[in-house]
Design an enzyme around this catalytic site. Structure first.
Site, PDB file in Angstrom:
ATOM      1  N   THR A  79       0.812  -1.283   0.119  1.00  0.00           N
ATOM      2  CA  THR A  79      -0.172   0.080  -0.049  1.00  0.00           C
ATOM      3  C   THR A  79       0.891   1.494  -0.040  1.00  0.00           C
ATOM      4  O   THR A  79       0.458   2.225  -0.108  1.00  0.00           O
ATOM      5  CB  THR A  79      -1.026   0.074   1.164  1.00  0.00           C
ATOM      6  OG1 THR A  79      -0.134  -0.155   2.255  1.00  0.00           O
ATOM      7  CG2 THR A  79      -2.058  -1.204   1.236  1.00  0.00           C
ATOM      8  N   TYR A 124      -8.815  -7.507   9.395  1.00  0.00           N
ATOM      9  CA  TYR A 124      -7.827  -6.501   9.933  1.00  0.00           C
ATOM     10  C   TYR A 124      -8.146  -6.491  11.532  1.00  0.00           C
ATOM     11  O   TYR A 124      -7.141  -6.558  12.317  1.00  0.00           O
ATOM     12  CB  TYR A 124      -8.407  -5.040   9.318  1.00  0.00           C
ATOM     13  CG  TYR A 124      -7.369  -4.001   9.874  1.00  0.00           C
ATOM     14  CD1 TYR A 124      -6.041  -3.899   9.707  1.00  0.00           C
ATOM     15  CD2 TYR A 124      -7.989  -2.881  10.502  1.00  0.00           C
ATOM     16  CE1 TYR A 124      -5.286  -2.770  10.126  1.00  0.00           C
ATOM     17  CE2 TYR A 124      -7.307  -1.829  11.036  1.00  0.00           C
ATOM     18  CZ  TYR A 124      -5.904  -2.018  10.611  1.00  0.00           C
ATOM     19  OH  TYR A 124      -5.053  -0.599  11.125  1.00  0.00           O
TER      20      TYR A 124
END
Ligand code: UDP
Length: 285
Positions: free
Chosen positions: A11, A121
């Protein structure tokens, strides 16, 4: 102090490292902490920040997100143990899930859906916290756990997918701001320089118990969108979209512990911080 940074760029982006190029105190290695990392010489601190952190990004990489919170954390704790280094885990307000206690103190155990789209997550970070405590108990590793609440600042990706980058890019381009649901859900946004001070304070003065780091200035997502339109001097309108599954309805850190233990609190107000981030997005768009 010399810094060695590791990233697999799942990312992040190499461009963000350009200002550090040529700095003799800084070294970079492209690596995936899930595969283990071998480092020669002494290490004083291991800061484990690796993980996608944006809901659309962890939704797109759920297995990697689970691995980096579990296997990646274990590898970094192993490194800290081998080097006799202090280990800091970047945990998250997501450990509180869709919280039933407001604002959220560290003593709250949370309300997390393990099988929803955010589970990869939230549960990975909860597992990471358990790992940190296990390495402390079993191997006496000097550990810190910080629970980071919504943070923004320069060098976030335009495509990040979270509210601040989305709204800013949309406002600058004159496109409609995509507010999910009616926008009555709340968040509390911290500016990155405040967070960085908090990370250093946690390393220097923290203890083994988790500590919230965030700005308690709470706004609704609709207010956030309207504020960004105003600060950007934009003519964009607001376009309501479907609310994502398990989107937390409210979020605000209780930072009593950070104030007492670390002598830390945010200094940059919401609008001031948003102005600085907006300046960055203007410079790249
Ligand atoms: N959100 C929104 N529009 C967007 C992106 C996010 O309305 O384009 C909302 C999202 O539903 C959530 C809040 O903004 O209620 C914060 O979302 P973000 O993805 O920034 O982080 P989260 O706090 O959910 O991890």
């Amino acid at each position: 102090m010399r810094v060695l940074a590791l990233d697999n760029f799942i990312t992040g982006s190499p461009q963000n490292l350009e200002p550090l190029q040529g700095n003799p105190e800084f070294e970079f290695r492209q690596a995936d902490v899930n595969h283990g990392v071998f480092i020669g010489g002494d290490v004083r601190y291991v800061l484990h920040f690796a993980s996608p952190a944006s809901p659309p990004q962890y939704d797109a990489n759920p297995i990697h997100t689970l691995k980096v919170g579990t296997i990646g954390t274990m590898n970094m704790l192993g490194l800290a143990r081998a080097k006799n280094a202090t280990f800091l885990l970047a945990s998250t307000s997501e450990v509180y899930g869709d919280p039933l206690v407001h604002p959220q103190p560290e003593s709250y155990w949370g309300n997390v859906n393990p099988i929803g789209p955010r589970g990869c997550y939230d549960e990975a970070k909860r597992c990471a916290e358990a790992y940190a405590m296990a390495y402390r108990r079993m191997h006496q590793v000097d550990t810190r756990i910080i629970r980071i609440f919504n943070t923004h600042g320069p060098r976030m990706q335009v495509q990040d997918g979270r509210a601040v980058p989305n709204f800013m890019a949309q406002a600058i381009r004159g496109e409609p701001l995509t507010v999910y649901g009616d926008g009555s859900q709340t968040r509390s946004l911290c500016y990155v320089s405040d967070l960085v001070r908090g990370v250093i304070a946690a390393l220097e003065r923290g203890d083994e118990q988790p500590v919230n780091l965030g700005n308690p200035e709470e706004v609704t997502v609709l207010e956030l969108a309207e504020t960004i339109i105003r600060l950007a001097g934009s003519k964009s309108r607001i376009d309501h979209r479907e609310l994502p599954v398990d989107d937390p309805k409210q979020r605000r850190p209780d930072i009593t512990r950070a104030r007492k233990l670390l002598g830390w609190q945010p200094e940059v107000g919401l609008e001031d911080g948003l102005r600085r981030t907006l300046e960055y997005f203007r410079s790249v768009l």
